[in-house]
Design a protein around this motif. Structure first.
Motif, mmCIF file in Angstrom:
data_model
loop_
_atom_site.group_PDB
_atom_site.id
_atom_site.type_symbol
_atom_site.label_atom_id
_atom_site.label_comp_id
_atom_site.label_asym_id
_atom_site.label_seq_id
_atom_site.Cartn_x
_atom_site.Cartn_y
_atom_site.Cartn_z
ATOM 1 N N SER A 135 -61.422 -43.000 25.240
ATOM 2 C CA SER A 135 -62.881 -42.821 26.099
ATOM 3 C C SER A 135 -63.023 -44.005 26.986
ATOM 4 C CB SER A 135 -64.182 -42.572 25.126
ATOM 5 O OG SER A 135 -64.279 -43.775 24.383
ATOM 6 N N ALA A 136 -62.840 -45.155 26.709
ATOM 7 C CA ALA A 136 -62.884 -46.435 27.609
ATOM 8 C C ALA A 136 -61.974 -46.243 28.745
ATOM 9 C CB ALA A 136 -62.731 -47.637 26.823
ATOM 10 N N ILE A 137 -60.681 -45.955 28.498
ATOM 11 C CA ILE A 137 -59.824 -45.871 29.860
ATOM 12 C C ILE A 137 -59.956 -44.654 30.631
ATOM 13 C CG2 ILE A 137 -57.392 -45.717 30.235
ATOM 14 C CD1 ILE A 137 -56.693 -47.413 28.100
ATOM 15 N N PHE A 138 -60.279 -43.609 29.785
ATOM 16 C CA PHE A 138 -60.422 -42.290 30.573
ATOM 17 C C PHE A 138 -61.744 -42.229 31.310
ATOM 18 C CE2 PHE A 138 -61.358 -37.496 30.635
ATOM 19 C CZ PHE A 138 -60.429 -37.330 31.726
ATOM 20 N N GLU A 139 -62.800 -42.633 30.895
ATOM 21 C CA GLU A 139 -64.211 -42.613 31.427
ATOM 22 C C GLU A 139 -64.359 -43.633 32.570
ATOM 23 O OE1 GLU A 139 -67.582 -42.470 28.879
ATOM 24 O OE2 GLU A 139 -66.984 -41.098 27.685
ATOM 25 N N GLU A 140 -63.566 -44.856 32.515
ATOM 26 C CA GLU A 140 -63.721 -46.077 33.384
ATOM 27 C C GLU A 140 -62.986 -45.701 34.609
ATOM 28 O OE1 GLU A 140 -66.071 -48.501 33.199
ATOM 29 O OE2 GLU A 140 -66.629 -47.379 31.626
ATOM 30 N N THR A 141 -61.768 -44.931 34.168
ATOM 31 C CA THR A 141 -60.756 -44.563 35.309
ATOM 32 C C THR A 141 -61.576 -43.758 36.221
ATOM 33 O OG1 THR A 141 -58.789 -44.895 33.876
ATOM 34 C CG2 THR A 141 -58.569 -43.667 36.051
ATOM 35 N N LEU A 142 -62.228 -42.677 35.662
ATOM 36 C CA LEU A 142 -62.930 -41.744 36.522
ATOM 37 C C LEU A 142 -64.273 -42.156 36.900
ATOM 38 C CD1 LEU A 142 -62.578 -38.329 34.204
ATOM 39 C CD2 LEU A 142 -61.191 -39.259 35.992
ATOM 40 N N LEU A 143 -65.049 -42.850 36.325
ATOM 41 C CA LEU A 143 -66.216 -43.275 36.767
ATOM 42 C C LEU A 143 -66.619 -44.372 37.470
ATOM 43 C CD1 LEU A 143 -69.267 -41.753 35.711
ATOM 44 C CD2 LEU A 143 -67.150 -41.133 34.336
ATOM 45 N N ALA A 165 -74.116 -44.660 37.869
ATOM 46 C CA ALA A 165 -74.971 -44.711 36.630
ATOM 47 C C ALA A 165 -75.677 -43.456 36.323
ATOM 48 C CB ALA A 165 -76.132 -45.725 36.634
ATOM 49 N N PHE A 166 -76.397 -42.799 37.282
ATOM 50 C CA PHE A 166 -76.986 -41.396 36.976
ATOM 51 C C PHE A 166 -76.166 -40.334 36.567
ATOM 52 C CE2 PHE A 166 -77.824 -37.367 38.754
ATOM 53 C CZ PHE A 166 -79.121 -36.868 38.272
ATOM 54 N N LEU A 167 -74.818 -40.511 37.152
ATOM 55 C CA LEU A 167 -74.044 -39.296 36.639
ATOM 56 C C LEU A 167 -73.291 -39.710 35.042
ATOM 57 C CD1 LEU A 167 -71.817 -38.882 39.858
ATOM 58 C CD2 LEU A 167 -73.235 -37.412 38.975
ATOM 59 N N LEU A 171 -73.827 -36.887 32.135
ATOM 60 C CA LEU A 171 -72.771 -36.559 31.443
ATOM 61 C C LEU A 171 -72.723 -36.401 30.029
ATOM 62 C CD1 LEU A 171 -69.672 -37.886 33.381
ATOM 63 C CD2 LEU A 171 -70.556 -35.381 33.381
ATOM 64 N N HIS A 172 -73.502 -37.480 29.516
ATOM 65 C CA HIS A 172 -73.841 -37.735 28.261
ATOM 66 C C HIS A 172 -75.032 -36.953 27.744
ATOM 67 C CE1 HIS A 172 -71.156 -41.003 28.615
ATOM 68 N NE2 HIS A 172 -70.952 -41.094 27.488
ATOM 69 N N LEU A 173 -75.658 -36.002 28.649
ATOM 70 C CA LEU A 173 -76.987 -35.457 28.356
ATOM 71 C C LEU A 173 -76.440 -34.064 27.463
ATOM 72 C CD1 LEU A 173 -79.713 -35.069 28.438
ATOM 73 C CD2 LEU A 173 -79.558 -33.736 30.710
ATOM 74 N N PHE A 174 -75.236 -33.785 27.571
ATOM 75 C CA PHE A 174 -74.704 -32.448 27.026
ATOM 76 C C PHE A 174 -74.019 -32.750 25.495
ATOM 77 C CE2 PHE A 174 -74.414 -32.079 31.725
ATOM 78 C CZ PHE A 174 -75.137 -30.679 31.677
ATOM 79 N N ASP A 182 -82.248 -40.317 25.741
ATOM 80 C CA ASP A 182 -81.054 -41.000 25.492
ATOM 81 C C ASP A 182 -79.973 -41.183 26.771
ATOM 82 O OD1 ASP A 182 -81.419 -41.157 22.833
ATOM 83 O OD2 ASP A 182 -80.729 -39.132 22.570
ATOM 84 N N ALA A 183 -80.138 -40.225 27.514
ATOM 85 C CA ALA A 183 -79.314 -39.995 28.779
ATOM 86 C C ALA A 183 -79.887 -40.933 29.713
ATOM 87 C CB ALA A 183 -79.233 -38.749 29.425
ATOM 88 N N ILE A 184 -81.029 -41.520 29.766
ATOM 89 C CA ILE A 184 -81.612 -42.078 30.769
ATOM 90 C C ILE A 184 -81.407 -43.505 30.114
ATOM 91 C CG2 ILE A 184 -83.997 -43.311 31.394
ATOM 92 C CD1 ILE A 184 -85.179 -40.441 31.773
ATOM 93 N N GLY A 185 -81.509 -43.903 28.913
ATOM 94 C CA GLY A 185 -81.123 -45.091 28.330
ATOM 95 C C GLY A 185 -79.644 -45.462 28.654
ATOM 96 N N LEU A 186 -78.762 -44.409 28.381
ATOM 97 C CA LEU A 186 -77.271 -44.835 28.652
ATOM 98 C C LEU A 186 -77.018 -45.116 30.121
ATOM 99 C CD1 LEU A 186 -75.119 -42.366 26.628
ATOM 100 C CD2 LEU A 186 -75.175 -44.725 26.523
ATOM 101 N N ALA A 187 -77.661 -44.364 31.251
ATOM 102 C CA ALA A 187 -77.578 -44.606 32.425
ATOM 103 C C ALA A 187 -78.048 -46.007 32.883
ATOM 104 C CB ALA A 187 -78.567 -43.625 33.252
ATOM 105 N N ILE A 188 -79.001 -46.494 32.191
ATOM 106 C CA ILE A 188 -79.548 -47.565 32.442
ATOM 107 C C ILE A 188 -78.556 -48.919 31.861
ATOM 108 C CG2 ILE A 188 -81.495 -49.455 32.022
ATOM 109 C CD1 ILE A 188 -83.307 -46.799 32.164
ATOM 110 N N GLN A 189 -78.240 -48.509 30.591
ATOM 111 C CA GLN A 189 -77.635 -49.611 29.990
ATOM 112 C C GLN A 189 -76.150 -49.914 30.307
ATOM 113 O OE1 GLN A 189 -76.644 -48.206 25.611
ATOM 114 N NE2 GLN A 189 -78.840 -48.160 25.901
#
Length: 297
Positions: A135-143, A165-167, A171-174, A182-189
């Protein structure tokens, strides 16, 4: 000639590059996943080991597809995956990610919400290792590699940071057990911190290592849910209970208030350092304004 120029403009338009990048990287990874799973079925490896091998293979595919695509698409050297300062970037990322997650769990423990039920065999970390690594490699490559980097060239670092950050949060909202909070917290942190890590290092290894350590420490070591997902095997079997604001509830500790606050501190530090060292990219309208001012002078 005009048609060629129009075609080139469309091909190199930021949104086009983002779409092409996502299609190529995601498509390559999906095909690779199917192929490696078929091959691994012929082996007698344990299922956890099969998943780890498959995860490493597909993660490498994500990096390779990204590098090959943008090397020819943008006709440049792929510096974001440079091995310069590789050990430093990975070491700092791992230490920072593990520290932030440990502090988050510590708050839960001090409030009486974290209990260790058992300590399991070391091989129980394999599922968490697979999840965190891939997840770290895949998500960081894309995001960060695509969705942040490409808009940053035109919109500047701060606008691109907010968009990515918003995206990331959306994405984690689902995810299972997720909510808007939770999604807002992840976007911020995480969304802001991982973007700031890329801005400062101008290298994807730093946010990848940080992302990996955060997820692995949370699940593989402390036995907590990660973004709403529960792993069947972890090094520590734990019980987390208490108010959702400091435990994160079923979503996991990253949904807690302290996780957001702890992550904001290095985010601000990294952005301040990036500003001082001239690593912040200005939006195109400010570049044009500066260029016009120089011409008038």
């Amino acid at each position: 000639m005009a048609k060629v120029n129009s075609g080139q403009k469309i091909l190199h338009f930021p949104l086009t590059k983002i779409i092409v990048g996502l299609i190529v990287c995601i498509g390559t990874v999906k095909i690779g996943q199917v192929l490696v799973q078929e091959i691994l079925e012929f082996t007698s490896f344990d299922q956890d080991l099969k998943r780890l091998i498959g995860g490493v293979f597909t993660a490498m595919l994500a990096i390779l597809s990204y590098c090959f695509l943008f090397k020819f698409y943008e006709k440049r050297k792929i510096t974001e995956f440079s091995t310069n300062n590789l050990v430093k970037n990975i070491a700092i990322g791992i230490i920072l990610g593990a520290l932030l997650q440990s502090l988050t769990i510590l708050v839960i423990y001090l409030k009486g919400g974290y209990t260790i039920l058992s300590i399991n065999p070391i091989l129980f970390i394999l599922p968490a290792l697979t999840m965190a690594f891939t997840s770290a490699i895949f998500e960081e490559t894309l995001l960060r590699g695509i969705i942040f980097r490409i808009p940053e060239e035109k919109l500047g670092s701060y606008v691109a940071l907010l968009i990515s950050a918003f995206l990331f949060g959306a994405l984690h909202l689902f995810n299972p057990n997720s909510s808007l909070v939770d999604a807002i917290g992840l976007a911020i942190q995480a969304g802001l911190l991982l973007g700031a890590a890329y801005i400062y290092s101008r290298n994807l290894w730093f946010p990848i290592a940080l992302h990996f350590a955060w997820n692995f420490t949370q699940s593989g070591i402390f036995g907590a849910n990660v973004s709403g997902t529960t792993l069947s095997k972890t090094l520590i079997t734990s019980k987390i209970e208490g108010a959702a604001w400091f435990t994160g509830g079923e979503f996991g500790p990253e949904g807690s208030i302290q996780a957001t606050l702890f992550c904001l501190i290095p985010t601000i530090i990294l952005l301040v350092l990036s500003h001082r060292e001239g690593k912040i990219v200005k939006p195109y309208w400010k570049k044009k304004s500066k260029a016009l001012t120089l011409v008038l002078q």
